[in-house]
Design an enzyme around this catalytic site. Structure first.
Site, PDB file in Angstrom:
ATOM      1  N   ARG A  30     -17.921  53.337  20.498  1.00  0.00           N
ATOM      2  CA  ARG A  30     -17.026  53.149  19.347  1.00  0.00           C
ATOM      3  C   ARG A  30     -15.890  54.163  19.375  1.00  0.00           C
ATOM      4  O   ARG A  30     -14.750  53.833  19.082  1.00  0.00           O
ATOM      5  CB  ARG A  30     -17.799  53.319  18.029  1.00  0.00           C
ATOM      6  N   ARG A  64     -26.053  59.376   9.537  1.00  0.00           N
ATOM      7  CA  ARG A  64     -25.750  58.563   8.348  1.00  0.00           C
ATOM      8  C   ARG A  64     -26.872  57.553   8.077  1.00  0.00           C
ATOM      9  O   ARG A  64     -27.380  56.911   8.985  1.00  0.00           O
ATOM     10  CB  ARG A  64     -24.428  57.833   8.602  1.00  0.00           C
ATOM     11  N   ARG A 106      -7.072  47.472  13.176  1.00  0.00           N
ATOM     12  CA  ARG A 106      -7.717  48.333  14.165  1.00  0.00           C
ATOM     13  C   ARG A 106      -7.170  48.079  15.565  1.00  0.00           C
ATOM     14  O   ARG A 106      -7.609  48.738  16.508  1.00  0.00           O
ATOM     15  CB  ARG A 106      -9.206  48.025  14.175  1.00  0.00           C
ATOM     16  N   LYS A 162     -12.949  57.682   5.602  1.00  0.00           N
ATOM     17  CA  LYS A 162     -11.920  56.859   4.961  1.00  0.00           C
ATOM     18  C   LYS A 162     -12.531  55.832   4.018  1.00  0.00           C
ATOM     19  O   LYS A 162     -11.948  55.506   2.991  1.00  0.00           O
ATOM     20  CB  LYS A 162     -11.012  56.197   6.003  1.00  0.00           C
ATOM     21  N   ARG A 175     -27.452  52.030  10.255  1.00  0.00           N
ATOM     22  CA  ARG A 175     -26.662  50.913  10.771  1.00  0.00           C
ATOM     23  C   ARG A 175     -26.852  50.852  12.289  1.00  0.00           C
ATOM     24  O   ARG A 175     -26.847  51.881  12.957  1.00  0.00           O
ATOM     25  CB  ARG A 175     -25.174  51.156  10.465  1.00  0.00           C
TER      26      ARG A 175
HETATM   27  P1  AMP Z   1     -16.770  49.759   9.795  1.00  0.00           P
HETATM   28  O1  AMP Z   1     -17.707  49.682   8.653  1.00  0.00           O
HETATM   29  O2  AMP Z   1     -15.321  49.746   9.379  1.00  0.00           O
HETATM   30  O3  AMP Z   1     -17.080  50.903  10.722  1.00  0.00           O
HETATM   31  O4  AMP Z   1     -16.949  48.411  10.657  1.00  0.00           O
HETATM   32  C1  AMP Z   1     -18.195  48.080  11.242  1.00  0.00           C
HETATM   33  C2  AMP Z   1     -17.994  47.142  12.406  1.00  0.00           C
HETATM   34  O5  AMP Z   1     -17.358  45.933  11.965  1.00  0.00           O
HETATM   35  C3  AMP Z   1     -17.085  47.653  13.515  1.00  0.00           C
HETATM   36  O6  AMP Z   1     -17.776  48.479  14.445  1.00  0.00           O
HETATM   37  C4  AMP Z   1     -16.606  46.349  14.141  1.00  0.00           C
HETATM   38  O7  AMP Z   1     -17.604  45.769  14.959  1.00  0.00           O
HETATM   39  C5  AMP Z   1     -16.433  45.453  12.930  1.00  0.00           C
HETATM   40  N1  AMP Z   1     -15.071  45.581  12.368  1.00  0.00           N
HETATM   41  C6  AMP Z   1     -14.710  46.050  11.141  1.00  0.00           C
HETATM   42  N2  AMP Z   1     -13.383  46.001  10.970  1.00  0.00           N
HETATM   43  C7  AMP Z   1     -12.872  45.473  12.104  1.00  0.00           C
HETATM   44  C8  AMP Z   1     -11.552  45.189  12.562  1.00  0.00           C
HETATM   45  N3  AMP Z   1     -10.486  45.437  11.807  1.00  0.00           N
HETATM   46  N4  AMP Z   1     -11.415  44.645  13.796  1.00  0.00           N
HETATM   47  C9  AMP Z   1     -12.476  44.376  14.568  1.00  0.00           C
HETATM   48  N5  AMP Z   1     -13.742  44.645  14.220  1.00  0.00           N
HETATM   49  C10 AMP Z   1     -13.948  45.196  12.993  1.00  0.00           C
END
Ligand code: AMP
Length: 224
Positions: A181, A137, A97, A22, A170
């Site tokens: 996750r 990744r 989320r 996404k 990451r």
């Molecule tokens: P992402 O790049 O979207 O996978 O986000 C990386 C990390 O940031 C996630 O594993 C969460 O720890 C934190 N994170 C990002 N967006 C949110 C959200 N909407 N609510 C809570 N934690 C978030």
């Protein structure tokens, strides 16, 4: 990803598991349509790099593959979505989320039809495939380009083809964090939010286990 210029007045939420693609689609489509791409993951990573107060608070959750608390995220999004470039069109990537985040977003946007969500797209990918995508990744530490050890390898392992920067993994893409996750994603994000947006008649589900160009095309058709 989306080669042509696209006209879009959408205010769209992209939902999907970690690694569902996404983020890549949101970035490509937002750039092609000239609308704001609001990625909470990217924003938080930037806070961590800058060592801001929010970054320091968020870091341990992110490293452990856990969600950052709702109040921190909601405040960050409220401020970003109030900026001039995000008034009439945006793609939200990685937010909401949780159910409280979705409810808070509705409150922030209010009842004005020119501010409300127009589309919610759920990217469907089997967990087994998500695990493979995440574990392989790699991100360039210098330019942010995203690679994959099997699906999109660089010419020289560990070195970015675009800028020669070094590739990093990451911390939340390490195998120990991936299972947590995915579990959290199903319980806290996918189930409650699909139900929430289905009730509002906003939800569209797409098969995201297909080539990125096919998905881009479908997104443009859905959102135009
Ligand atoms: P992402 O790049 O979207 O996978 O986000 C990386 C990390 O940031 C996630 O594993 C969460 O720890 C934190 N994170 C990002 N967006 C949110 C959200 N909407 N609510 C809570 N934690 C978030």
């Amino acid at each position: 990803m989306v080669a042509m210029a696209v006209t879009l007045k959408a205010r769209a939420v992209f939902l999907g598991g970690p690694g569902a693609g996404k983020g890549t689609q949101a970035k490509g489509l937002a750039a092609a349509a000239g609308v704001a791409h609001i990625s909470t993951g990217d924003m938080l990573r930037q806070h961590v790099i800058e060592g801001s107060e929010l970054g320091q608070k968020a870091r341990s959750y992110m490293d452990g593959g856990l969600l950052v608390p709702d109040d921190l995220i909601i405040a960050m999004v409220e401020s970003r979505i109030g900026e001039p470039d995000a008034r009439s069109a945006w793609i939200l990537d990685g937010f909401p989320r949780t159910l409280p985040q979705a409810q808070a977003l509705d409150q922030i946007l209010g009842s004005d039809p020119t501010r409300k969500i127009t589309h919610v797209i759920y990217f469907q990918v089997p967990d087994q495939e998500l695990t493979k995508r995440l574990a392989g990744r790699r991100t360039c530490a210098k330019c942010g380009a995203i690679w994959h050890v099997d699906n999109k390898p660089t010419a020289k392992p560990g070195v970015c083809d675009l800028c020669q920067g070094s590739l990093t993994q990451r911390s939340d893409d390490r195998v120990e964090a991936i299972g947590k996750r995915l579990q959290e994603f199903h319980a806290v994000t996918a189930q409650p939010l699909r139900a929430y947006y289905k009730k509002q008649n906003l939800l569209r589900e797409i098969d995201a286990n297909r080539p990125p160009a096919v998905i881009s095309q479908e997104l443009v058709e859905l959102m135009q």
